[in-house]
Design a protein around this motif. Structure first.
Motif, PDB file in Angstrom:
ATOM      1  N   GLN A  17      10.759  -0.513  21.181  1.00 48.90           N
ATOM      2  CA  GLN A  17      11.362   0.476  22.220  1.00 48.90           C
ATOM      3  C   GLN A  17      10.308   1.140  22.122  1.00 48.90           C
ATOM      4  OE1 GLN A  17      15.410  -0.294  24.521  1.00 48.90           O
ATOM      5  NE2 GLN A  17      14.609   2.268  23.576  1.00 48.90           N
ATOM      6  N   VAL A  18       9.771   2.264  23.354  1.00 47.19           N
ATOM      7  CA  VAL A  18       9.306   3.783  23.479  1.00 47.19           C
ATOM      8  C   VAL A  18      10.683   3.971  24.216  1.00 47.19           C
ATOM      9  CG1 VAL A  18       7.279   5.185  24.526  1.00 47.19           C
ATOM     10  CG2 VAL A  18       7.178   3.193  23.463  1.00 47.19           C
ATOM     11  N   LEU A  19      10.972   4.138  25.432  1.00 47.51           N
ATOM     12  CA  LEU A  19      12.111   4.713  26.209  1.00 47.51           C
ATOM     13  C   LEU A  19      12.962   3.702  27.020  1.00 47.51           C
ATOM     14  CD1 LEU A  19       9.819   6.303  28.436  1.00 47.51           C
ATOM     15  CD2 LEU A  19      11.477   7.736  27.262  1.00 47.51           C
ATOM     16  N   GLY A  20      13.975   4.370  27.014  1.00 46.91           N
ATOM     17  CA  GLY A  20      15.198   2.893  26.960  1.00 46.91           C
ATOM     18  C   GLY A  20      16.522   3.311  28.004  1.00 46.91           C
ATOM     19  N   ASP A  21      17.304   1.826  28.537  1.00 50.14           N
ATOM     20  CA  ASP A  21      18.158   2.450  29.450  1.00 50.14           C
ATOM     21  C   ASP A  21      18.021   3.552  30.802  1.00 50.14           C
ATOM     22  OD1 ASP A  21      21.137   1.242  29.897  1.00 50.14           O
ATOM     23  OD2 ASP A  21      22.210   3.458  28.768  1.00 50.14           O
ATOM     24  N   LEU A  22      16.656   3.363  30.557  1.00 48.18           N
ATOM     25  CA  LEU A  22      16.787   4.392  32.153  1.00 48.18           C
ATOM     26  C   LEU A  22      17.252   3.634  33.233  1.00 48.18           C
ATOM     27  CD1 LEU A  22      12.534   5.020  31.433  1.00 48.18           C
ATOM     28  CD2 LEU A  22      14.446   6.027  30.234  1.00 48.18           C
ATOM     29  N   THR A  23      18.023   5.436  34.470  1.00 43.72           N
ATOM     30  CA  THR A  23      18.447   4.365  35.497  1.00 43.72           C
ATOM     31  C   THR A  23      18.656   5.832  36.184  1.00 43.72           C
ATOM     32  OG1 THR A  23      20.344   3.074  34.292  1.00 43.72           O
ATOM     33  CG2 THR A  23      21.057   4.351  36.382  1.00 43.72           C
ATOM     34  N   LEU A  24      17.704   5.652  37.500  1.00 45.77           N
ATOM     35  CA  LEU A  24      17.999   6.506  38.144  1.00 45.77           C
ATOM     36  C   LEU A  24      17.289   6.227  39.731  1.00 45.77           C
ATOM     37  CD1 LEU A  24      14.304   7.023  38.731  1.00 45.77           C
ATOM     38  CD2 LEU A  24      14.599   7.975  36.157  1.00 45.77           C
ATOM     39  N   GLN A  25      16.932   7.423  40.974  1.00 44.76           N
ATOM     40  CA  GLN A  25      16.808   6.717  41.341  1.00 44.76           C
ATOM     41  C   GLN A  25      15.754   7.999  42.028  1.00 44.76           C
ATOM     42  OE1 GLN A  25      20.322   6.069  44.747  1.00 44.76           O
ATOM     43  NE2 GLN A  25      20.635   4.600  43.309  1.00 44.76           N
ATOM     44  N   VAL A  26      14.763   7.300  43.223  1.00 42.35           N
ATOM     45  CA  VAL A  26      13.798   8.175  43.461  1.00 42.35           C
ATOM     46  C   VAL A  26      13.551   7.682  45.560  1.00 42.35           C
ATOM     47  CG1 VAL A  26      10.875   8.964  43.701  1.00 42.35           C
ATOM     48  CG2 VAL A  26      12.163   7.636  41.884  1.00 42.35           C
ATOM     49  N   PRO A  27      13.820   8.746  46.220  1.00 41.76           N
ATOM     50  CA  PRO A  27      13.975   8.659  47.717  1.00 41.76           C
ATOM     51  C   PRO A  27      12.547   8.290  47.948  1.00 41.76           C
ATOM     52  CG  PRO A  27      14.686  10.924  46.765  1.00 41.76           C
ATOM     53  CD  PRO A  27      14.831  10.251  45.833  1.00 41.76           C
ATOM     54  N   SER A  28      12.276   7.913  49.346  1.00 40.52           N
ATOM     55  CA  SER A  28      10.718   8.374  49.905  1.00 40.52           C
ATOM     56  C   SER A  28      10.202   9.648  50.340  1.00 40.52           C
ATOM     57  CB  SER A  28      11.446   6.654  51.433  1.00 40.52           C
ATOM     58  OG  SER A  28      11.148   5.876  51.030  1.00 40.52           O
ATOM     59  N   GLY A  29       9.017   8.864  49.790  1.00 41.86           N
ATOM     60  CA  GLY A  29       8.936  11.351  50.672  1.00 41.86           C
ATOM     61  C   GLY A  29       9.095  11.742  49.262  1.00 41.86           C
ATOM     62  N   SER A  30       8.296  11.601  48.119  1.00 42.79           N
ATOM     63  CA  SER A  30       8.623  12.286  47.008  1.00 42.79           C
ATOM     64  C   SER A  30       7.295  11.861  46.013  1.00 42.79           C
ATOM     65  CB  SER A  30      10.258  11.477  45.749  1.00 42.79           C
ATOM     66  OG  SER A  30      11.140  11.210  46.431  1.00 42.79           O
ATOM     67  N   PHE A  31       7.234  13.191  45.518  1.00 44.63           N
ATOM     68  CA  PHE A  31       6.257  13.825  44.590  1.00 44.63           C
ATOM     69  C   PHE A  31       6.927  13.537  43.601  1.00 44.63           C
ATOM     70  CE2 PHE A  31       2.579  16.512  42.451  1.00 44.63           C
ATOM     71  CZ  PHE A  31       1.893  15.722  42.566  1.00 44.63           C
TER      72      PHE A  31
END
Length: 255
Positions: A17-31
């Protein structure tokens, strides 16, 4: 919206494993700029989100649909990918390469409509690459090729653009132009643009949000100002020779 639901990325033994348990949200129109030192896992994360490799656990969802479970044609219509690798297309012109961005929509015959051709032309203009029309793709410099690959991704009109170290071959004015156009593209179209980069200064100036990989399997998410103020940038990048100054917003030599 892009949502990571307890996502873990990496490889089989021995790396794991490199990265684990990632929980997040990105809204439309995001850079969003993805930052971290070499080996922190940026490319692994980007390839997983693009559906190019399987997650170890969890899911990445685009508008509620599991990216890993999408049919290839569906994924090609919704996600555009530009990777670091030097692209080669023997015998194809610039127009041919950008037109490939419309292939998921043209059917089995691959015929471009008037609308398709208009999108190709507009994408070349947006990427600052209209002057290269008619030239063979393989005759271009590395920086010029990257602009063409960006134009192809724009022509695809995706909901998600995954761009891994695409500014590596561009000079400073070119990097500024490309990152600014990608930010504007996200805001104008509602697409989500994920860009991994080693260009820390520009990313902190232009990104709406930053995903900062600390190299220890951790991920800090926030606006550039919040990550600077919280000391996350320094913890991720400081060495015995250089350190990041939150006051100046740049690195300083130590000693």
């Amino acid at each position: 919206m892009l949502r990571l639901d307890a996502l873990s990325v990496g490889y089989g033994a021995p790396r794991g494993q490199v990265l684990g348990d990632l929980t997040l949200q990105v809204p439309s129109g995001s850079f969003v700029c993805v930052l971290g030192r070499n080996g922190a896992g940026k490319s692994t994360l980007m390839r997983t989100l693009a559906g190019l490799q399987s997650a170890l656990d969890g899911r990445a969802l685009l508008e509620g649909d599991d990216i890993a479970a999408m049919r290839p044609q569906t994924r090609a219509r919704r996600i555009a990918v530009v990777l670091t690798e030097r692209a080669a297309s023997p015998g194809l012109t610039v127009d041919d390469v950008v037109s490939l961005g419309r292939q998921p929509f043209t059917g089995w015959q691959g015929r471009l409509t008037v609308d398709d051709r208009a999108r190709v032309s507009a994408s070349l203009d947006m990427a600052g690459a209209a002057a290269f029309r008619g030239r063979l793709f393989d005759d271009l410099s590395d920086g010029e090729r990257q602009r063409i690959m960006i134009a192809r991704a724009i022509a695809q009109a995706p909901q998600l653009m995954v761009l891994d170290e695409i500014t590596a071959f561009l000079d400073l004015p070119g990097r500024v132009e490309v990152m600014a156009l990608l930010r504007n593209h996200a805001r104008q179209t509602g697409a989500i643009v994920l860009l991994s980069s080693h260009d820390l200064d520009l990313s902190l100036q232009l990104a709406d949000d930053v995903w900062l990989l600390d190299g220890q399997g951790g991920l800090a998410v926030g606006t550039p100002d919040s990550l600077i103020a919280g000391g996350h940038v320094g913890r991720a990048f400081d060495t015995d020779a250089v350190r990041f100054s939150p006051q100046l917003g740049r690195f300083e030599l130590i000693g």
